[in-house]
Design an enzyme around this catalytic site. Structure first.
Site, short mmCIF file in Angstrom:
data_model
loop_
_atom_site.label_atom_id
_atom_site.label_comp_id
_atom_site.label_asym_id
_atom_site.label_seq_id
_atom_site.Cartn_x
_atom_site.Cartn_y
_atom_site.Cartn_z
CG ASN A 177 -79.55 80.35 0.36
OD1 ASN A 177 -79.43 81.17 -0.55
ND2 ASN A 177 -79.08 79.12 0.25
N GLY B 160 -74.32 84.54 2.48
CA GLY B 160 -73.46 85.61 1.97
C GLY B 160 -74.11 86.98 1.93
CB ILE B 161 -73.78 89.70 -0.59
CG1 ILE B 161 -72.29 89.98 -0.38
CG2 ILE B 161 -74.51 91.00 -0.93
CD1 ILE B 161 -71.55 90.42 -1.63
NE ARG C 201 -79.64 76.78 -7.88
CZ ARG C 201 -78.49 76.56 -8.50
NH1 ARG C 201 -77.63 75.70 -7.99
NH2 ARG C 201 -78.19 77.19 -9.61
CG ASP D 144 -83.18 76.83 -10.22
OD1 ASP D 144 -82.45 77.77 -10.58
OD2 ASP D 144 -82.99 75.64 -10.55
N GLY E 226 -76.35 84.19 -7.80
CA GLY E 226 -75.30 84.11 -8.81
C GLY E 226 -74.37 82.93 -8.55
CE1 TYR F 20 -69.99 86.21 -10.34
CE2 TYR F 20 -68.19 87.80 -10.37
CZ TYR F 20 -69.33 87.29 -9.78
OH TYR F 20 -69.81 87.87 -8.62
#
Length: 240
Positions: free
Chosen positions: A16, A18-19, A39, A54, A83, A146
């Protein structure tokens, strides 16, 4: 769509923004049947089916897959992209800061891939792509959680490759570097310039550059590539 591309059913987690959003757009442009999870169950690109999912909840992922399967048939290409980050120095990092990032970025990928593998094993075909980060192998201060979660995806992909490789299923890792997103745009100009100095290409990458690599490694042309880590980082990681 080129003649070399077989239309596939593709599912991208966290598609949904960004990348993930750019990856979904690329697959749509290439003529695939594309679904994304978010989500909220909304926010995916035009031409893609957006379903609620999710990655920290096994039942939620099972429901998302069932919805996609009833609409498009079995998932043939899965991109584990969802992420989170909770950056902070080790001495300040609480156990929950560590485990929540690992649960989303690593265990989340496990939940998604395990569910996808059922249909792939039946079809004797599958493309599993795990979105890692240059930080996974290069390291980053304040990113122990991370970085650990993203490094672990490499061992995960390589183990899957050995288990499932003879069934026509590949598992690869794509490791982006500094990519132009809403987050990088908010950094102060001096900091952006400092980061760029460490990148041999001298610039940030674009989300579409990552998306094209993901689409290619999912294609028929990449059938003999598995267990690989493909950096899209302008040379920042240099084999790390």
């Amino acid at each position: 769509m080129t003649s070399a591309t077989t239309p596939r059913t593709v599912l991208i987690t966290g598609g949904n923004r960004g990348i993930g959003y750019a990856i979904a757009e690329e697959f749509v442009a290439q003529g695939h049947r594309v679904a994304v999870t978010s989500r909220t169950g909304e926010g995916g690109p035009a031409g893609a089916l957006t379903v609620k999912g999710d990655v920290t909840d096994t039942a939620s992922i099972d429901a998302a897959f069932s919805e996609v399967e009833s609409e498009f048939g079995p998932v043939e290409v899965v991109v584990a992209n969802a992420g989170i980050t909770r950056d902070m120095l080790l001495m300040r990092m609480g156990e929950d800061d560590f485990t929540s990032v690992v649960d989303t970025n690593l265990t989340g990928a496990f939940r998604v891939v395990k569910r996808a593998s059922k249909g792939m094993l039946k079809a004797r075909f599958g493309r599993i792509v795990l979105i890692s980060s240059v930080v996974g192998l290069y390291g980053g201060p304040g990113q122990a959680n991370y970085s650990a979660s993203k490094a672990a995806l490499v061992g995960f992909a390589r183990s899957i490759s050995r288990e499932l490789g003879a069934r026509g299923i590949t598992a690869n890792v794509v490791a982006p570097g500094f990519i132009e997103t809403d987050m990088t745009a908010e950094l102060p100009e001096a900091q952006q310039a400092e980061y760029k100095k460490s990148i041999p290409a001298g610039r940030y990458g674009s989300a579409s550059e990552v998306a094209k690599v993901v689409a290619w490694i999912s294609s028929d042309d990449a059938a003999y590539i598995t267990g690989a880590v493909v950096p899209v980082d302008g040379g920042l990681g240099m084999g790390h």
